[in-house]
Structure formats: structure tokens, C-alpha cells
Design an enzyme around this catalytic site. Sequence first.
Site, PDB file in Angstrom:
ATOM      1  N   CYS A 150       0.769  -1.285  -0.050  1.00  0.00           N
ATOM      2  CA  CYS A 150      -0.043   0.037   0.107  1.00  0.00           C
ATOM      3  C   CYS A 150       0.825   1.254  -0.093  1.00  0.00           C
ATOM      4  CB  CYS A 150      -0.867   0.073   1.212  1.00  0.00           C
ATOM      5  SG  CYS A 150      -0.070   0.014   2.585  1.00  0.00           S
ATOM      6  N   CYS A 162       2.069   6.298   8.363  1.00  0.00           N
ATOM      7  CA  CYS A 162       1.411   6.629   7.326  1.00  0.00           C
ATOM      8  C   CYS A 162       0.214   7.610   7.414  1.00  0.00           C
ATOM      9  CB  CYS A 162       0.307   5.024   7.216  1.00  0.00           C
ATOM     10  SG  CYS A 162      -1.079   5.224   6.179  1.00  0.00           S
ATOM     11  N   GLU A 185      -0.052  -1.007  15.408  1.00  0.00           N
ATOM     12  CA  GLU A 185      -0.737   0.213  14.858  1.00  0.00           C
ATOM     13  C   GLU A 185      -1.730   0.516  16.042  1.00  0.00           C
ATOM     14  OE1 GLU A 185      -4.655   1.446  12.419  1.00  0.00           O
ATOM     15  OE2 GLU A 185      -3.189   0.141  11.272  1.00  0.00           O
ATOM     16  N   CYS A 219      -9.074   1.859   6.228  1.00  0.00           N
ATOM     17  CA  CYS A 219      -8.419   2.545   5.075  1.00  0.00           C
ATOM     18  C   CYS A 219      -8.941   1.928   3.764  1.00  0.00           C
ATOM     19  CB  CYS A 219      -6.872   2.030   4.908  1.00  0.00           C
ATOM     20  SG  CYS A 219      -6.103   2.575   3.541  1.00  0.00           S
ATOM     21  N   SER A 272      -1.337  -8.973   9.715  1.00  0.00           N
ATOM     22  CA  SER A 272      -2.813  -9.041  10.012  1.00  0.00           C
ATOM     23  C   SER A 272      -3.776  -8.816   8.714  1.00  0.00           C
ATOM     24  CB  SER A 272      -3.148  -7.967  11.027  1.00  0.00           C
ATOM     25  OG  SER A 272      -2.678  -8.131  12.394  1.00  0.00           O
ATOM     26  N   ASN A 273      -3.139  -7.844   7.925  1.00  0.00           N
ATOM     27  CA  ASN A 273      -3.831  -7.502   6.647  1.00  0.00           C
ATOM     28  C   ASN A 273      -3.856  -8.803   5.843  1.00  0.00           C
ATOM     29  OD1 ASN A 273      -2.707  -6.517   3.563  1.00  0.00           O
ATOM     30  ND2 ASN A 273      -4.855  -5.874   4.068  1.00  0.00           N
ATOM     31  N   SER A 312       1.492  -5.968   2.443  1.00  0.00           N
ATOM     32  CA  SER A 312       2.786  -6.012   3.191  1.00  0.00           C
ATOM     33  C   SER A 312       3.677  -6.895   2.064  1.00  0.00           C
ATOM     34  CB  SER A 312       2.844  -6.405   4.315  1.00  0.00           C
ATOM     35  OG  SER A 312       2.312  -7.650   4.438  1.00  0.00           O
TER      36      SER A 312
END
Length: 288
Positions: free
Chosen positions: A17, A101, A133, A198, A227-228, A270
Site C-alpha cells: 500500500c 502512514c 498500529e 483504510c 494481520s492484513n 505488506s
Amino acid sequence: MNLQRVKIEVDESSGFCFGVTAAINKAEAELAVHGKLYCLGDIVHNSDEVNRLRMKGLVTITHADLAKLHDVSVLLRAHGEPPSTYETARRNNIRIIDATCPVVLRLQQRIKESYNSPERPQIVIYGKAGHAEVNGLVGQTEGTATVIDDTSDLDGIDFDRPVALYSQTTKSLDGYRNICERFNKLSRSGISCNDTICRQVAHRAEGLRQFAATHSVILFVSGKKSSNGKVLYAQCLEANPRTHMIADPSEIDPSWLHDAGSIGVCGATSTPRWLMELVKERADEMVN
């Protein structure tokens, strides 16, 4: 041996990203000048990319390491950090290269404003406890925010008090909506639902479902810590049961590719593009 070549495609929308890309660009620019740079935590949840940057001079450190360092430069990755990290850096004369970010930074500011508002609502964060985060978000509330991961995790919330709900930026949009719906039913003093996911990540999920449905087999490339990656892998698996998560080309099981009409390669926010290309090359060697 297949008589007809199997089509293998890398998803165009997969990969870093913009927040991760910006952090890596800042790291590489600094390394090009000085040859060494400290990074607080893995710059991205992908060991192959971390190792690539380590070879260039990027040194990953922990918060305990940070407290012992003085007069050096330290990169803060896209995940963001709590105020205590900046205070440690100030105290130890550490030069901060801040790659937080912009989406995360705005979220931190919103939570801090909510926490310091006259209403002083309970701050609830839909996210993974302990995630970098989320630690940064909780830090905006002096450690008082409640972190929940699903609708069964509501024991610590007093619904007789106002609640301000926020979300980790990479969580599932559907999951957030379920949480918000549940809170609206339980709240007796008002609930403020703040959709802070996001959209670059949220919209990627739908694109990946469509991509997964167009191929016989999906090789989803992601670091185990991402996690994403777990969220997007689940989306692919739902659209195509022949989806397999791998960290690198060495984890491909040839039996997965048996009778594959086409193979799709995709990944998390990522996952570096170069790694997905290596997976494509390895799959091509196996089937073609």
C-alpha cells in the site's frame, strides 16, 4: 507434463500500500546516504523484504533497544507509534524519521481529540490487541482505550456511558459494520461509530475476491505476521477454496497445482511485488 501451457497471472492490484511504499522509500533514501539506519520494529510484516533491507544496512530494534540508544537516527514505520516513543527519542537525542502512514496519523489525531473532549467518552478500538498500529492508537488515550476483536469481546465496556468506536485501519469493513450494529443495540447513552478503515485496503478485498474467482488455483503470498494478510487471504479462500497461503516460493506444494487450468498469484499490502513475481516463476517451472 501439460500439453498446453498453464496461464499464471500476478494480480495487478496486490502488493505494498502507499503507506508501506513511502516508509521503504524513506528507509532506502537514508541508507543510500548513511549506510545504516535503525527501524523500530519490522518495517513491513514480510521477512523477505526485511532481509533485503537488512542487507542494505537497516537494523531492526525493539522498544527496549530504543531506550538504550542515544544520538542516532531511527525510522518509525507506517504503523505509527504512541506518544511515549517520541518522548524517549527526545530524551535520548534520537533523530526520528517519521514514516507513519497519513491515514494512521489522522486516526491517531481523531482518537486523541475524542479522548480530550469535554464528553470524555469511552474509547473503543476494533483491532488486534498488541498490534503495532493498535498500540499507537491506545497510546493516544494514555493507555485507557479498550481493544476488541469481535462481538464476543465486550465485557470491558460500560454501555451506560457514551462510547466512541474506532477501527484499526486494516480491519475488515464487514467486521467493523457488525461491531457497530451490535454497539448501537447495546448502547444506553449514545455511540459514535467512526469508520476509520483504510479504503485502499478495504476496496482491495473485493478486487481480490474477483481475481480469485477467475483462476483454478490461488497462491496468496503473505508474511505470517501480517494481520492484513490474514484478512485478505480469508477473502480469497471464500471466493476460491483452492487458495493457499505461502510466505515464499519454497512453500508451494506441487500437488496444489495438479490439473490447474490457470493460477493466480496475489498478496497482502505488506507483500513486495518482486516476491510475487518469484512465486510466479516457481509455479511456472512446476507446471510448464
